[in-house]
Design a protein around this motif. Structure first.
Motif, PDB file in Angstrom:
ATOM      1  N   VAL A  40      -5.568   2.475 -51.765  1.00  0.00           N
ATOM      2  CA  VAL A  40      -4.871   1.506 -50.918  1.00  0.00           C
ATOM      3  C   VAL A  40      -5.638   0.195 -50.874  1.00  0.00           C
ATOM      4  O   VAL A  40      -5.066  -0.894 -50.922  1.00  0.00           O
ATOM      5  CB  VAL A  40      -4.659   2.077 -49.506  1.00  0.00           C
ATOM      6  N   GLN A  41      -6.977   0.293 -50.807  1.00  0.00           N
ATOM      7  CA  GLN A  41      -7.788  -0.907 -50.781  1.00  0.00           C
ATOM      8  C   GLN A  41      -7.656  -1.702 -52.077  1.00  0.00           C
ATOM      9  O   GLN A  41      -7.596  -2.933 -52.075  1.00  0.00           O
ATOM     10  CB  GLN A  41      -9.255  -0.544 -50.538  1.00  0.00           C
ATOM     11  N   LYS A  42      -7.585  -1.009 -53.203  1.00  0.00           N
ATOM     12  CA  LYS A  42      -7.400  -1.696 -54.479  1.00  0.00           C
ATOM     13  C   LYS A  42      -6.059  -2.421 -54.525  1.00  0.00           C
ATOM     14  O   LYS A  42      -5.967  -3.555 -55.009  1.00  0.00           O
ATOM     15  CB  LYS A  42      -7.485  -0.687 -55.624  1.00  0.00           C
ATOM     16  N   VAL A  43      -5.025  -1.766 -54.011  1.00  0.00           N
ATOM     17  CA  VAL A  43      -3.698  -2.402 -54.007  1.00  0.00           C
ATOM     18  C   VAL A  43      -3.705  -3.626 -53.104  1.00  0.00           C
ATOM     19  O   VAL A  43      -3.114  -4.659 -53.430  1.00  0.00           O
ATOM     20  CB  VAL A  43      -2.627  -1.378 -53.580  1.00  0.00           C
ATOM     21  N   ILE A  44      -4.404  -3.528 -51.964  1.00  0.00           N
ATOM     22  CA  ILE A  44      -4.470  -4.678 -51.058  1.00  0.00           C
ATOM     23  C   ILE A  44      -5.198  -5.846 -51.724  1.00  0.00           C
ATOM     24  O   ILE A  44      -4.747  -7.001 -51.652  1.00  0.00           O
ATOM     25  CB  ILE A  44      -5.154  -4.276 -49.735  1.00  0.00           C
ATOM     26  N   LYS A  62      -3.615  -9.454 -52.540  1.00  0.00           N
ATOM     27  CA  LYS A  62      -4.167 -10.688 -51.980  1.00  0.00           C
ATOM     28  C   LYS A  62      -4.415 -11.735 -53.067  1.00  0.00           C
ATOM     29  O   LYS A  62      -4.211 -12.930 -52.855  1.00  0.00           O
ATOM     30  CB  LYS A  62      -5.457 -10.384 -51.221  1.00  0.00           C
ATOM     31  N   LYS A  63      -4.848 -11.277 -54.231  1.00  0.00           N
ATOM     32  CA  LYS A  63      -5.026 -12.216 -55.335  1.00  0.00           C
ATOM     33  C   LYS A  63      -3.691 -12.828 -55.758  1.00  0.00           C
ATOM     34  O   LYS A  63      -3.616 -14.016 -56.066  1.00  0.00           O
ATOM     35  CB  LYS A  63      -5.676 -11.503 -56.523  1.00  0.00           C
ATOM     36  N   LEU A  64      -2.669 -12.003 -55.740  1.00  0.00           N
ATOM     37  CA  LEU A  64      -1.345 -12.533 -56.086  1.00  0.00           C
ATOM     38  C   LEU A  64      -0.846 -13.494 -55.023  1.00  0.00           C
ATOM     39  O   LEU A  64      -0.219 -14.514 -55.336  1.00  0.00           O
ATOM     40  CB  LEU A  64      -0.351 -11.379 -56.257  1.00  0.00           C
ATOM     41  N   VAL A  65      -1.116 -13.178 -53.761  1.00  0.00           N
ATOM     42  CA  VAL A  65      -0.653 -14.051 -52.674  1.00  0.00           C
ATOM     43  C   VAL A  65      -1.273 -15.431 -52.794  1.00  0.00           C
ATOM     44  O   VAL A  65      -0.624 -16.454 -52.522  1.00  0.00           O
ATOM     45  CB  VAL A  65      -0.981 -13.401 -51.311  1.00  0.00           C
ATOM     46  N   CYS A  66      -2.512 -15.500 -53.207  1.00  0.00           N
ATOM     47  CA  CYS A  66      -3.214 -16.782 -53.313  1.00  0.00           C
ATOM     48  C   CYS A  66      -2.925 -17.511 -54.621  1.00  0.00           C
ATOM     49  O   CYS A  66      -3.530 -18.558 -54.882  1.00  0.00           O
ATOM     50  CB  CYS A  66      -4.717 -16.558 -53.178  1.00  0.00           C
ATOM     51  N   SER A  67      -2.012 -16.998 -55.423  1.00  0.00           N
ATOM     52  CA  SER A  67      -1.671 -17.651 -56.682  1.00  0.00           C
ATOM     53  C   SER A  67      -0.833 -18.891 -56.421  1.00  0.00           C
ATOM     54  O   SER A  67      -0.041 -18.946 -55.473  1.00  0.00           O
ATOM     55  CB  SER A  67      -0.927 -16.679 -57.591  1.00  0.00           C
ATOM     56  N   GLY A  87       2.920 -10.595 -54.490  1.00  0.00           N
ATOM     57  CA  GLY A  87       1.859 -10.130 -53.612  1.00  0.00           C
ATOM     58  C   GLY A  87       2.337  -9.905 -52.200  1.00  0.00           C
ATOM     59  O   GLY A  87       1.963  -8.909 -51.547  1.00  0.00           O
ATOM     60  N   ALA A  88       3.175 -10.820 -51.690  1.00  0.00           N
ATOM     61  CA  ALA A  88       3.712 -10.645 -50.339  1.00  0.00           C
ATOM     62  C   ALA A  88       4.606  -9.423 -50.244  1.00  0.00           C
ATOM     63  O   ALA A  88       4.590  -8.693 -49.236  1.00  0.00           O
ATOM     64  CB  ALA A  88       4.472 -11.906 -49.929  1.00  0.00           C
ATOM     65  N   ARG A 143       4.103  -6.187 -47.938  1.00  0.00           N
ATOM     66  CA  ARG A 143       5.223  -5.743 -47.109  1.00  0.00           C
ATOM     67  C   ARG A 143       5.460  -4.247 -47.286  1.00  0.00           C
ATOM     68  O   ARG A 143       5.736  -3.536 -46.308  1.00  0.00           O
ATOM     69  CB  ARG A 143       6.470  -6.539 -47.489  1.00  0.00           C
ATOM     70  N   LEU A 144       5.361  -3.785 -48.527  1.00  0.00           N
ATOM     71  CA  LEU A 144       5.527  -2.358 -48.798  1.00  0.00           C
ATOM     72  C   LEU A 144       4.430  -1.541 -48.106  1.00  0.00           C
ATOM     73  O   LEU A 144       4.716  -0.497 -47.494  1.00  0.00           O
ATOM     74  CB  LEU A 144       5.504  -2.125 -50.308  1.00  0.00           C
ATOM     75  N   LEU A 145       3.188  -1.999 -48.195  1.00  0.00           N
ATOM     76  CA  LEU A 145       2.089  -1.294 -47.538  1.00  0.00           C
ATOM     77  C   LEU A 145       2.270  -1.277 -46.023  1.00  0.00           C
ATOM     78  O   LEU A 145       1.981  -0.282 -45.353  1.00  0.00           O
ATOM     79  CB  LEU A 145       0.762  -1.940 -47.915  1.00  0.00           C
TER      80      LEU A 145
END
Length: 1614
Positions: free
Chosen positions: A505-509, A513-518, A527-528, A532-534
């Motif tokens: 789960v931590q890896k997915v987060i 987060k890297k995708l969100v900051c793209s 990423g969002a 949302r899924l998590l």
């Protein structure tokens, strides 16, 4: 009248004939009313009127009333089948007159009625008439002939029209007949289904079921397989929907296929399907069902699937045949061509899945069958006495569902095409919605519940790898795919398989987060969505504590989290903790932006975090226990979030606001050159070095400014969307009516009544002020639109609240908005982007008002806006006087300014140039808001009451001296015309079919009639003054500003079928004198607009009179002689006075053209149309001198008169045989011949465009006398039925026309080489259309007709003539048409090669080798030097013709070598010839591969597809494939290296290349290319019948064909 009802003396009639006619006119006028309630009332009135008339004349006998009813019926029948309003009155008349009487009046009534179903608008009304008519006809046939014989007569009348419509090939017509007409037909006579089935050769089983169906033998029409399939699908579908089919559709002998697991061979012609209708067993070819499911027509495929796979009895189990066909159909339809098919396909499977679940649950509850959880445990069911056949069908169905689930999941592989993937995901979502993919703990332990036992998924779908595959699909580049992947994962077990550990789960987060900051919006959205899924799976459903900001994951529930320091159990709700972590993440991003905005925008600034927060709040249920248990913490979190949003706004708003003039905007980055901020403006250096250095700095700063702009507008967009999302769902403060008695409760009372309210009144007011501030400052349209959405949500929630304080907030904001709109001190810069956010703010308030409640904000605002827009007109005179005084002051001392003040003066002028008089800027704002309000479809009903007044203000504002006011008024005028009348078809120059007539328009908007009357009166008075003494230089000032918009408005109206009543003050015909006066204007544009405006004013009743009046006003000269000494005026033959000038004549001719083309052409009454043409022709014959260049030396008048006759000829050619056709054609032919020699008449040495236009129109009309080849006319001819087409052909070949066509060949040859470009182009266009339509009449026309003369000339001369013209032509458009003529001519001759093709025809196929080489070389050289795109595409198509001959020669050479293996080697000349042929074919193949690339334009790929089919290379694989000797492809191409034994392999390799290119084009993204190419490629397969197949099946057959024919190139050695 009532007092005289009892008076029987003096032959008193209560309803005189004149009054009855007036009542009928009112009824006819109201039948087209857009309100259905009005139309229903009119139908009742008409029925009552007929009853009254029948009662009044009952004593006088039935003949009078019958004659009265027949007259009304005749009038209705003449309206045409496309008129919706005629059908219900016809149904009422049918009940009184009888069906046979009406059929005697119109024998083709049923055929016309069936054809009317092609229009969706008339289907319901037509069905009402059809049901009544069929019932009456059936009863009359019973009464006259008895029951049995009556049915026979009835079916002879009714069934042929329906069968003709079903077999017509028009998809829309067939679909509407299935939905509306066929159910009515079967309801009246259900046994007619057997007669229709027998008509398409469907068999019946059993001697007792063999019936006699000789009733339909009168049709004498041989149906093709495609037509039989279409009729069968329609009949089966309707029988299914009416539950006439008993049971399911299965194989005739199903015992053998059920004993094997081999898939059914659905292409076998010996298999039959069996179903039962009313106890009669019907046998149809399985091949027909397969062809229907593979058909190219999407609607036919869907209908076939619905008839096979759906059953009204949902508990029935699909048969083995149905499942087999479905298993073959699903893979072929995964790549849908259209959105409509995708929606129908998903709807079909939604019903099919419901049927499957119902059927299996029924078997499960009955205990006759038990499903198996594992495929290996196939014997888990028990037979409790139920038939093995039913059990086997249930097993087959369950196995099919498991196969389908696996197939859909595997279709979502990462590199799958978008269409395949989205279809698979949509179907998978539907399946997941029917069957849960999650097993309970009881199911996992082995004890299955009855519902969970129906588990149609394999275990592999929920494996960790499968889950991670779908998680990875969230980052897909398509929005719909990302969203669908997210929706699918929501159905998966929680926690997700493969993401169940803390580390995972931590890896997915971290990944999310890297995708969100793209900086890429696609990646940040992915990423969002992942977060949302998590949040949904782990926080809401599992209660895990996730912290996105601190990278922490905790498995413990909120009650088990222990504080190590204090050893006290703390309560930390997971939802609040997650939201707080996102807010901390947002706070860190905001602080980074406050430190360095540029660096923050390089890392996406706050866009991704805000998007994550928005998705989180969309998933959050504010009334859930997780939120209610921590209200105080949630309030503090929201308070912190609002504070951060304010800080973000202060950071980003200035960038996209009115102060950032020089920053780039997303919509204009590509257009602007330099972007600088006001603060960066410096004094211009005087040296060149300084200029260059500054330029470098500006260029270097541009990328950073763009980055900041993008980051800020994305941030502002997400801020608004986030606030809107919160407002839509969050609990708001409110009152309980039982507790709140005072009118002014205390501010905190609401929080006491609704304790879970998250925001108080002050915070809501702060949010609204924030929205308003952003809208009024921001200049980015995208961000403005998103802010409007949020503001709308806020105002809607407030207006729906029961708290009066909240309800008043939108009114307060509206008042603030009004004050801002009319604020003083505004300049032109405030008008950027059409007033930027001001219209959006008004629209948000308008849209926020609840539906069903009285509107308050919108009427108040619209009234105020109209007053603001109207106020500027009051001060128009004062503004002009002030401008005059300022001009005088500025011109007194122009040279007194000292040199030292010049620079300061320039800056002052830059500022003062943006200043306008008071009221100008608010007026523009008002018009921009009105434009937006009337453009919004959601406000159409509420704004309709203000449309007329707004239109009046808009037209008046065209007189404003300010360009800004005129521009905004023009935009508002355009929106109003579109809203009031409808969109304009730019190609046909007409409004939509539902456009208002002039009579309807002015009765709907009565205030416009006097206004337009006054405006036209003033405008035409000015025109009269202009013609009397105004100079040409002041002509533009004479045209009244409101004249053009008024004429444009009137031109958009549709002609009414009836005229207004006498004395009607709203009659549009009152404007007729003003419009006619506009024809005297010397301004050409005004004359054109006046002619178009005339069409909506003249009703069909007044059309003959108006046409004759206009034609009679044209000057008539005795003996067709004009006085040549009057170049600008004409003499009246009666008294010799000057009566008319050229401008007036031209205006009248333009009006004749418009009335003929728009009014007369659309008349449904052919008799009336014929009379109009005859009377008008008699008038125009006496004025034909106008078209003679010798008598009237004005090319514009000559051309206009020719165009009038051309319209009359085209109208006479349509429909029934016209007795006016030959007189009109004879006169037109004569005048066109004279106009084509116009150069001798005028004798000018320079180029005159009017003369060129005249000769171009003359040649068009000249050849129209041979065959109507205009664009619309040609399409009408080609779309007619065979009967009408033969009628036109007979019309063209009637005796007495031979002398007229003597010179047609000479004229054609001379026109092709004419010196005028316009003549050559028009001739080439006509010749191309003539060739395309030549197949329709090649066997009908005699050699003496004009068409026969042209055909006889074309055979030996067309090829040579076109090749010569290709060398001499300089204009690329003419070259293009020459090439298309060559291509069309040769392609037709190649297609006739197998039939009868005489030796005297010259085309590429019978050219000798030298001529062929020259022609090929000419095409290559032209291709190398031509740069015109369409010409290059036509050259490729012409090359394909040469390759077609080359390939046939090379194939013959190769086959001859194969037959003579033992003889001596070929001669060297034969080798060189074969090498040359192979080299030419190779060059063509490489060229086609280049043009078939996906990076090429659609037109080039289309030309490549057309060339592949024309080249004939695809068919050569059938002959060459079996002759390939080796898989080695030598490198030698020509000369001695081209060995005979190697020719087969080399040639076969090129054929394989062209096939692969063809398959690549079958996968093209353009649906038109794919479908056209598939239709032609399937002709290469000898196994296919003449039914067009869908593209996917053609691709499958193509690979199968290559496997059989050309695989040896790669696999077999010599």
């Amino acid at each position: 009248m009532l007092s005289k009802l009892t008076d029987i003396s003096n032959n008193y009639e209560p309803i005189p004939e004149e009054m009855g006619t007036r009542i009928l006119k009112i009824i006819w006028n109201s039948l087209g009313d857009p309100l259905s309630q009005t139309v229903k009332q009119v139908h009742l009135i008409f029925d009552l009127f007929l009853d009254i008339q029948s009662s009044l004349h009952f004593g006088e006998g039935s003949e009078r009333i019958k004659s009265f009813l027949q007259k009304i019926t005749s009038d209705l029948l003449r309206l045409g089948s496309g008129i919706k309003g005629r059908y219900v009155p016809l149904a009422l008349l049918t009940k009184r007159l009888g069906a046979k009487t009406i059929m005697d009046m119109s024998p083709d009534l049923l055929f016309d009625t069936v054809q009317a179903y092609v229009d969706d608008d008339v289907c319901c009304a037509t069905t009402t008439f059809l049901k009544c008519f069929l019932e009456c006809l059936r009863d009359e046939c019973w009464n006259c002939n008895g029951i049995e014989e009556g049915y026979t007569v009835y079916r002879q009348h009714c069934l042929p029209p329906f069968l003709h419509g079903l077999a017509s090939g028009i998809s829309k017509l067939r679909s509407n007949l299935n939905s509306y007409a066929l159910p009515v037909l079967l309801e009246v006579d259900v046994d007619s289904i057997f007669h229709m089935l027998a008509y398409i050769s469907v068999g019946f089983i059993g001697e007792e079921n063999v019936l006699s169906y000789h009733e339909l033998s009168c049709t004498n029409v041989e149906l093709g397989v495609e037509q039989q399939v279409a009729i069968l699908v329609s009949l089966v579908k309707v029988c299914r929907s009416l539950a006439l089919i008993e049971g399911d559709i299965d194989l005739w002998d199903a015992s053998e296929p059920l004993q094997t697991n081999v898939m059914l061979r659905t292409d076998s012609v010996n298999l039959y399907a069996l179903f039962s209708i009313k106890g009669i067993k019907v046998k149809v070819h399985v091949e027909w069902l397969v062809l229907a499911l593979r058909h190219a027509d999407e609607l036919l495929r869907v209908d076939a699937a619905e008839s096979l796979f759906l059953n009204p009895k949902t508990s029935s189990i699909p048969s083995y045949l149905e499942l087999t066909l479905l298993k073959e159909t699903v893979p072929l339809n995964m790549r849908s061509c259209s959105t409509g098919f995708q929606m129908k396909w998903t709807s079909l499977f939604r019903k099919f899945f419901a049927r499957v679940r119902t059927a299996l649950e029924r078997q499960l509850k009955q205990g006759s069958w038990q499903p198996f959880m594992d495929c290996n445990n196939s014997g888990a069911y028990s037979d409790n006495g139920t038939e093995e056949y039913v059990i086997k069908r249930a097993e087959n169905l369950f196995s099919f569902m498991r196969w389908l689930s696996c197939f859909l999941f595997f279709s979502c592989y990462p590199s799958a095409p978008y269409k395949r993937k989205i279809m698979a995901m949509d179907l998978l979502l539907i399946m997941l919605n029917v069957w849960s993919i999650t097993l309970t703990s009881q199911d996992k332990n082995g004890s299955l519940s009855p519902e969970s036992s129906l588990y149609p998924y394999s275990k592999g779908i929920t494996l960790p790898d499968s889950t991670l595959l779908l998680v990875g699909s969230i980052i897909d580049s398509w929005d719909r795919l990302r969203e669908s992947s997210f929706r699918i994962l929501l159905y998966f077990p929680t926690p997700l398989p493969g993401i169940s550990s803390k580390d995972m789960v931590q890896k997915v987060i971290n990944w999310a987060k890297k995708l969100v900051c793209s900086t890429r919006v696609r990646e940040s959205d992915a990423g969002a969505l992942t977060l949302r899924l998590l949040f949904r799976k782990y926080v809401l459903e599992q209660g895990w504590i996730l912290r996105a900001s601190a990278d922490a994951v905790c498995f413990q529930s909120q009650s088990e989290l222990v504080n190590v320091d204090s050893q006290i159990i703390e309560s930390k709700p997971p939802v609040v903790e997650y939201i707080k972590s996102l807010i901390e993440w947002l706070n860190a991003s905001v602080e980074e932006g406050e430190g360095n905005l540029y660096e923050a925008c390089k890392n996406s600034f706050v866009h991704g975090v805000l998007l994550t927060l928005r998705y989180t709040f969309e998933e959050l249920d504010w009334n859930s226990d997780a939120v209610l248990s921590s209200i105080s913490e949630m309030r503090r979190a929201l308070e912190k979030l609002l504070e951060l949003l304010v800080r973000i706004t202060s950071l980003a708003l200035w960038v996209v606001s009115a102060d950032a003039w020089y920053l780039a905007d997303m919509d204009e980055m590509a257009d602007d050159d330099v972007y600088l901020m006001d603060e960066m403006e410096v004094v211009r250096p005087s040296e060149d070095e300084g200029n260059s250095s500054k330029h470098v700095q500006v260029q270097d700063s541009r990328p950073s400014e763009q980055i900041v702009m993008v980051g800020c507008w994305l941030a502002m967009k997400e801020v608004s969307l986030l606030l809107g999302t919160i407002i839509r769902k969050i609990p708001l403060p409110g009152y309980s009516y039982s507790d709140s008695k005072s009118e002014d409760p205390c501010p905190d009372a609401s929080m006491l009544i609704i304790p879970n309210a998250m925001l108080d009144l002050q915070q809501l007011e702060q949010i609204g002020n924030h929205f308003l501030e952003v809208l009024l400052k921001m200049k980015h349209n995208g961000a403005i639109d998103k802010t409007r959405v949020g503001f709308t949500a806020l105002c809607n929630r407030l207006l729906c609240s029961n708290d009066l304080r909240l309800c008043k907030l939108p009114e307060i904001w509206l008042e603030q908005l009004m004050e801002r709109t009319i604020a003083k001190g505004q300049v032109v810069d405030d008008l950027l982007r059409r007033s930027a956010g001001i219209p959006a703010a008004f629209i948000a308030l308008f849209l926020s008002e609840p539906d069903g409640a009285p509107k308050k904000l919108l009427p108040r605002a619209l009234r105020w806006l109209i007053d603001v827009a109207n106020s500027s007109l009051i001060y128009l005179v004062d503004a002009k006087s002030m401008n005059g005084n300022s001009c005088e002051l500025s011109s007194t001392n122009p040279d007194q300014e000292p040199d030292s003040a010049k620079l300061y003066g320039v800056n002052v002028m830059e500022k003062t140039s943006k200043i306008r008089d008071e009221g100008v800027i608010p007026t523009v704002h008002a018009f921009n808001v009105l434009r937006a309000a009337f453009n919004d479809t959601n406000l159409a009903t509420d704004t309709s009451g203000f449309a007329a007044e707004a239109l009046i203000v808009s037209i008046r504002s065209f007189s404003s001296p300010y360009w800004e006011v005129r521009n905004s008024a023009c935009l508002a005028y355009t929106a109003l015309v579109r809203r009031m009348i409808g969109f304009l078809n730019l190609q046909k120059r007409e409004s939509v079919r539902r456009a208002l007539t002039g009579l309807e328009f002015f009765h709907r908007y009565p205030s416009l009639h006097p206004f337009l009357y006054n405006e036209l009166n003033v405008a035409t008075d000015a025109l009269g003054d202009a013609t009397s003494g105004c100079s040409e230089s002041n002509l533009s000032k004479v045209v009244h500003p409101s004249l053009c918009p008024v004429l444009i408005l009137l031109s958009r109206l549709k002609p009414s079928t009836i005229a207004s009543e006498r004395g009607d003050g709203l009659d549009p015909f009152i404007f007729m004198p003003f419009i006619r006066r506009c024809s005297t204007q010397s301004n050409l544009r005004v004359r054109v607009l006046a002619s178009r405006a005339l069409t909506g004013l003249v009703s069909n009743e007044k059309l003959p009179t108006v046409l004759l009046n206009i034609g009679s006003e044209l000057p008539c000269m005795e003996s067709q002689i004009a006085a040549s000494s009057f170049p600008s005026s004409l003499l009246n033959p009666s008294n010799g006075t000057v009566c008319t000038n050229y401008n007036s004549i031209h205006g009248m001719l333009l009006q004749l053209c418009s009335l003929l083309d728009a009014n007369c052409r659309n008349l449904a009454d052919f008799t009336k149309k014929e009379k109009i043409l005859g009377d008008l022709f008699q008038v125009l014959v006496k004025r034909s001198w106008i078209a003679s260049p010798k008598m009237c030396p004005c090319p514009i008048l000559n051309c206009s008169f020719i165009r009038v006759l051309d319209h009359m000829l085209s109208i006479a050619q349509t429909g029934h045989v016209s007795e006016n056709f030959f007189p009109i054609r004879s006169l037109l032919w004569k005048l066109c011949t004279e106009c084509l020699d116009v150069a001798d008449s005028f004798g000018v040495s320079y180029y005159d465009p009017t003369v060129a236009e005249l000769r171009g129109q003359a040649i068009i009309s000249y050849f129209s006398c041979v065959l109507q080849a205009s664009k619309d006319g040609m399409e009408e001819v080609l779309q007619k039925t065979q009967a009408h087409l033969l009628l036109d052909l007979k019309l063209l070949n009637l005796p007495g026309t031979r002398e007229t066509f003597v010179a047609v060949e000479e004229r054609l040859v001379s026109s092709l080489s004419d010196s005028s470009y316009e003549v050559r182009l028009a001739t080439l266009k006509w010749l191309l259309k003539f060739l395309k339509s030549a197949e329709s009449f090649s066997d009908v026309h005699q050699s003496s007709s004009a068409i026969g003369i042209i055909q006889r000339w074309s055979k030996p001369n067309l090829q040579e003539t076109m090749v010569k013209l290709l060398d001499s032509e300089k204009y690329h458009r003419c070259k293009y048409y020459i090439l298309r003529i060559l291509f069309t001519w040769n392609l037709q001759q190649f297609q006739k090669l197998g039939n009868q093709n005489s030796a005297d025809i010259t085309y590429v196929g019978n050219l000798d080798d030298d001529s062929m080489s020259q022609f090929w070389g000419k095409l290559l050289s032209l291709y190398n030097i031509t740069r015109h795109k369409k010409s290059r595409e036509a050259l490729i198509c012409c090359m394909a013709l040469c390759v077609k001959k080359f390939s046939s020669l090379l194939t013959s050479s190769v086959l001859s070598y194969m037959e003579e293996k033992t003889s001596k080697s070929c001669e060297s000349c034969q080798l060189e010839r074969s090498a040359h042929l192979y080299e030419s074919i190779t060059h063509f193949v490489n060229l086609i591969k280049e043009h078939s690339s996906s990076s090429e334009p659609v037109s080039k790929r289309n030309a490549a597809a057309e060339s592949i089919i024309a080249s004939g290379l695809l068919e050569q694989a059938e002959l060459i494939g079996s002759c390939v000797l080796s898989n080695e492809i030598p490198a030698g191409l020509s000369g001695s290296c081209f060995e005979p034994k190697e020719a087969v392999n080399m040639y076969g390799h090129q054929l394989l290349e062209i096939w692969f290119t063809c398959i690549m084009l079958l996968e093209d993204e353009d649906d038109g290319i794919r479908q056209w190419l598939a239709l032609n490629v399937q002709k290469c397969f000898s196994s296919t019948v003449g039914v067009p197949m869908q593209v996917e099946k053609v691709i499958e057959l193509s690979f199968g064909f290559l496997t059989r024919k050309l695989t040896i190139i790669m696999k077999r050695s010599y």
